[in-house]
Design a protein around this motif. Structure first.
Motif, PDB file in Angstrom:
ATOM      1  N   PHE A   1       0.821  -1.211   0.000  1.00  0.00           N
ATOM      2  CA  PHE A   1       0.000   0.000   0.000  1.00  0.00           C
ATOM      3  C   PHE A   1       0.855   1.260   0.000  1.00  0.00           C
ATOM      4  CE2 PHE A   1      -3.024  -2.989   2.234  1.00  0.00           C
ATOM      5  CZ  PHE A   1      -3.859  -3.145   1.133  1.00  0.00           C
ATOM      6  N   ASN A   2       1.991   1.209  -0.678  1.00  0.00           N
ATOM      7  CA  ASN A   2       2.841   2.398  -0.720  1.00  0.00           C
ATOM      8  C   ASN A   2       3.432   2.611  -2.110  1.00  0.00           C
ATOM      9  OD1 ASN A   2       3.823   4.671   0.642  1.00  0.00           O
ATOM     10  ND2 ASN A   2       5.807   3.702   1.028  1.00  0.00           N
ATOM     11  N   GLY A   3       2.598   2.436  -3.133  1.00  0.00           N
ATOM     12  CA  GLY A   3       3.046   2.701  -4.499  1.00  0.00           C
ATOM     13  C   GLY A   3       4.265   1.882  -4.865  1.00  0.00           C
ATOM     14  N   THR A   4       5.222   2.545  -5.506  1.00  0.00           N
ATOM     15  CA  THR A   4       6.451   1.865  -5.921  1.00  0.00           C
ATOM     16  C   THR A   4       7.484   1.801  -4.798  1.00  0.00           C
ATOM     17  OG1 THR A   4       7.267   3.973  -6.811  1.00  0.00           O
ATOM     18  CG2 THR A   4       6.167   2.482  -8.344  1.00  0.00           C
ATOM     19  N   GLN A   5       7.232   2.494  -3.690  1.00  0.00           N
ATOM     20  CA  GLN A   5       8.161   2.450  -2.554  1.00  0.00           C
ATOM     21  C   GLN A   5       7.820   1.250  -1.677  1.00  0.00           C
ATOM     22  OE1 GLN A   5      10.811   4.571  -2.283  1.00  0.00           O
ATOM     23  NE2 GLN A   5      10.141   5.302  -4.281  1.00  0.00           N
ATOM     24  N   THR A   6       8.007   0.083  -2.238  1.00  0.00           N
ATOM     25  CA  THR A   6       7.545  -1.137  -1.569  1.00  0.00           C
ATOM     26  C   THR A   6       8.407  -1.553  -0.386  1.00  0.00           C
ATOM     27  OG1 THR A   6       8.807  -2.501  -3.139  1.00  0.00           O
ATOM     28  CG2 THR A   6       6.514  -1.991  -3.696  1.00  0.00           C
TER      29      THR A   6
ATOM     30  N   ASP B   1       3.954  11.266   5.909  1.00  0.00           N
ATOM     31  CA  ASP B   1       4.807  11.952   4.939  1.00  0.00           C
ATOM     32  C   ASP B   1       5.536  10.987   4.002  1.00  0.00           C
ATOM     33  OD1 ASP B   1       6.105  11.284   7.458  1.00  0.00           O
ATOM     34  OD2 ASP B   1       7.917  12.167   6.604  1.00  0.00           O
ATOM     35  N   LYS B   2       5.599   9.699   4.341  1.00  0.00           N
ATOM     36  CA  LYS B   2       6.287   8.728   3.478  1.00  0.00           C
ATOM     37  C   LYS B   2       5.318   7.954   2.584  1.00  0.00           C
ATOM     38  CE  LYS B   2      10.287   7.982   6.494  1.00  0.00           C
ATOM     39  NZ  LYS B   2      11.094   6.979   7.219  1.00  0.00           N
ATOM     40  N   MET B   3       4.038   8.318   2.636  1.00  0.00           N
ATOM     41  CA  MET B   3       3.053   7.604   1.811  1.00  0.00           C
ATOM     42  C   MET B   3       3.193   8.017   0.353  1.00  0.00           C
ATOM     43  SD  MET B   3      -1.110   7.422   2.195  1.00  0.00           S
ATOM     44  CE  MET B   3      -1.021   6.399   3.686  1.00  0.00           C
ATOM     45  N   VAL B   4       3.295   7.025  -0.529  1.00  0.00           N
ATOM     46  CA  VAL B   4       3.451   7.255  -1.968  1.00  0.00           C
ATOM     47  C   VAL B   4       2.195   6.745  -2.672  1.00  0.00           C
ATOM     48  CG1 VAL B   4       4.819   6.717  -4.014  1.00  0.00           C
ATOM     49  CG2 VAL B   4       5.951   7.025  -1.806  1.00  0.00           C
ATOM     50  N   THR B   5       1.671   7.537  -3.594  1.00  0.00           N
ATOM     51  CA  THR B   5       0.403   7.181  -4.246  1.00  0.00           C
ATOM     52  C   THR B   5       0.556   6.818  -5.723  1.00  0.00           C
ATOM     53  OG1 THR B   5      -0.029   9.508  -4.766  1.00  0.00           O
ATOM     54  CG2 THR B   5      -0.880   8.680  -2.670  1.00  0.00           C
ATOM     55  N   ASN B   6       1.799   6.720  -6.226  1.00  0.00           N
ATOM     56  CA  ASN B   6       1.946   6.411  -7.647  1.00  0.00           C
ATOM     57  C   ASN B   6       1.612   4.939  -7.929  1.00  0.00           C
ATOM     58  OD1 ASN B   6       4.148   5.309  -6.435  1.00  0.00           O
ATOM     59  ND2 ASN B   6       5.674   6.290  -7.730  1.00  0.00           N
ATOM     60  N   SER B   7       1.519   4.605  -9.198  1.00  0.00           N
ATOM     61  CA  SER B   7       1.065   3.280  -9.611  1.00  0.00           C
ATOM     62  C   SER B   7       2.207   2.267  -9.616  1.00  0.00           C
ATOM     63  CB  SER B   7       0.446   3.340 -11.015  1.00  0.00           C
ATOM     64  OG  SER B   7      -0.661   4.204 -11.048  1.00  0.00           O
ATOM     65  N   PHE B   8       1.894   1.069  -9.135  1.00  0.00           N
ATOM     66  CA  PHE B   8       2.815  -0.062  -9.256  1.00  0.00           C
ATOM     67  C   PHE B   8       2.255  -0.943 -10.371  1.00  0.00           C
ATOM     68  CE2 PHE B   8       4.477  -4.262  -8.412  1.00  0.00           C
ATOM     69  CZ  PHE B   8       5.783  -4.019  -8.032  1.00  0.00           C
TER      70      PHE B   8
ATOM     71  N   LEU C   1      -0.328  -3.215 -16.395  1.00  0.00           N
ATOM     72  CA  LEU C   1      -1.557  -3.149 -15.604  1.00  0.00           C
ATOM     73  C   LEU C   1      -1.236  -2.709 -14.182  1.00  0.00           C
ATOM     74  CD1 LEU C   1      -4.622  -3.720 -15.615  1.00  0.00           C
ATOM     75  CD2 LEU C   1      -4.090  -5.989 -14.720  1.00  0.00           C
ATOM     76  N   LYS C   2      -1.961  -1.681 -13.708  1.00  0.00           N
ATOM     77  CA  LYS C   2      -1.794  -1.219 -12.335  1.00  0.00           C
ATOM     78  C   LYS C   2      -2.375  -2.258 -11.385  1.00  0.00           C
ATOM     79  CE  LYS C   2      -3.293   2.454  -9.160  1.00  0.00           C
ATOM     80  NZ  LYS C   2      -4.094   3.677  -8.999  1.00  0.00           N
ATOM     81  N   VAL C   3      -1.590  -2.677 -10.397  1.00  0.00           N
ATOM     82  CA  VAL C   3      -2.039  -3.745  -9.501  1.00  0.00           C
ATOM     83  C   VAL C   3      -2.188  -3.278  -8.057  1.00  0.00           C
ATOM     84  CG1 VAL C   3      -1.072  -5.569 -10.951  1.00  0.00           C
ATOM     85  CG2 VAL C   3       0.353  -4.538  -9.168  1.00  0.00           C
ATOM     86  N   ASN C   4      -1.909  -2.012  -7.794  1.00  0.00           N
ATOM     87  CA  ASN C   4      -2.051  -1.521  -6.415  1.00  0.00           C
ATOM     88  C   ASN C   4      -3.210  -0.536  -6.341  1.00  0.00           C
ATOM     89  OD1 ASN C   4      -0.765   0.540  -7.888  1.00  0.00           O
ATOM     90  ND2 ASN C   4       0.184   1.369  -6.056  1.00  0.00           N
TER      91      ASN C   4
END
Length: 294
Positions: A135-140, A156-163, A173-176
Motif C-alpha cells: 500500500f505504498n506505491g512503488t516504494q515497496t 509523509d512517506k506515503m506514496v500514491t503512484n502506480s505499481f 496493468l496497475k495492480v495496487n
C-alpha cells in the motif's frame, strides 16, 4: 571406365556408411522424439523452432507476471475489505455512543475499542506481502504510515503512484490501490478525534464525525470497485495467455516433434535396406584371390 575391385569395395563401404548414418538419424529421432537434433539436420525447421520457442518463452514469462499481479490485487482487495469492516465497526460504535443513556464510563469503554480498531487499521495499512509493502506505491520497501517517538502517526512517506506489472506484450496493468483513499490521514484524523472525545467521556461532534466516516467509506468502496474492474481485466488477460500458450505449444510441436509411427517405419525399412546392402556387398567383394580366380 574400368571398374576395379577396390572401387567396388570403396563404393560399398561408402554406401554402408550412409546406411549407418540414416539408421543413426532415425534412432536419434526415436530417442529424443524430435525431427532434428542439431541445426544442420534441417536449418529451416531449426530457425522456425527458435522463433516459436521465443514466443512460448514470452508467454510463460507473462504468466509468471500474472501470478505476481494476482498476488497484489487479491491482497489489496483483502486489505480494503478489512479496512472497510473496521470503519463500519467504528461507525456503529459512534452511533452507539450518541445514545444519551451512555455514562461517561460507557463512552470511555467505547473509546478503548475505537483505539484498538485504529491500531488494526494502521496495521492493515502497513501490510507486507513477500517482504514488500503493498500500500505504498512503488516504494515497496518503506511503510506508508510510521509513528514518531510519541506514537503519533506520520503520513509523509506515503506514496500514491502506480505499481504496474507487464501482463502482456506492451500492456502494463496497475495492480495496487491509491493508499490515500483508504488509509489516508483523513480517516485517521476522524478516528483520532472520535477517540479523544470518547476518552474524556463526552461526545460532542458525533454527527460531524459520522459524516467524516461515511465520506471515507465511500472512498474505500470506490477504490474497491476500481480494483475489482482491474481484477476482471486480469482474468481476461489470463484466459487469453492460456490460449496463446496452448497454440504456441502446438505450433512448436508441429514444427519439431517427430512422427513416431513414421520414424519406426522408416527405421525398419532402412534396416532391411542395410541388411540387403551387406548381403550384396559380401557377394561383390571377393574375400580371397582364389575366389576371384575361380
Amino acid at each position: 571406365m574400368r571398374v576395379t575391385q577396390s572401387m567396388l569395395a570403396s563404393n560399398s563401404l561408402k554406401n554402408l556408411s550412409k546406411s549407418y548414418a540414416n539408421m543413426g538419424k532415425y534412432q536419434d529421432q526415436l530417442a529424443t522424439g524430435k525431427k532434428i537434433n542439431r541445426p544442420s539436420d534441417d536449418p529451416v525447421v531449426a530457425i522456425k523452432g527458435m522463433f516459436y520457442r521465443t514466443n512460448l518463452t514470452e508467454v510463460e514469462q507473462y504468466k509468471r507476471n500474472l501470478s505476481e499481479a494476482y498476488t497484489w490485487v487479491e491482497n489489496s482487495e483483502a486489505g480494503i475489505d478489512q479496512a472497510t469492516q473496521v470503519v463500519q465497526r467504528i461507525r456503529e460504535l459512534t452511533v452507539q455512543a450518541q445514545n444519551g443513556s451512555n455514562s461517561p464510563e460507557d463512552l470511555q469503554a467505547i473509546g478503548v475499542e475505537v483505539a484498538q480498531l485504529k491500531e488494526d487499521l494502521y496495521s492493515v495499512a502497513n501490510t507486507k506481502v513477500a517482504g514488500r509493502y503493498i500500500f505504498n506505491g512503488t516504494q515497496t520497501m518503506n511503510p506508508p504510515i510510521t509513528k514518531d517517538n510519541e506514537g503519533i502517526l506520520q503520513f509523509d512517506k506515503m506514496v500514491t503512484n502506480s505499481f504496474e506489472v507487464e501482463v502482456s506484450k506492451g500492456v502494463q496493468l496497475k495492480v495496487n490501490i491509491d493508499p490515500s483513499s483508504v488509509f489516508g490521514s483523513g480517516i485517521f484524523s476522524v478516528i483520532q478525534e472520535l477517540e479523544d472525545e470518547l476518552s474524556v467521556g463526552n461526545l460532542q461532534n458525533g454527527d460531524e464525525l459520522l459524516t467524516g466516516l461515511d465520506n471515507n467509506l465511500e472512498k474505500m468502496i470506490a477504490e474497491r470497485s476500481d480494483l475489482g474492474a482491474r481484477y476482471n481485466r486480469l482474468e481476461l488477460i489470463d484466459s487469453r495467455l492460456a490460449d496463446q500458450e496452448v497454440i504456441a505449444n502446438r505450433i512448436l510441436s508441429d514444427n519439431e516433434d517427430a512422427d513416431i509411427e513414421k520414424v519406426i517405419t522408416d527405421l525398419t525399412i532402412q534396416e532391411s535396406i542395410h541388411r540387403a546392402s551387406l548381403a550384396v556387398g559380401s557377394k561383390i567383394i571377393q574375400p580371397t584371390l582364389i575366389d576371384f580366380l575361380g
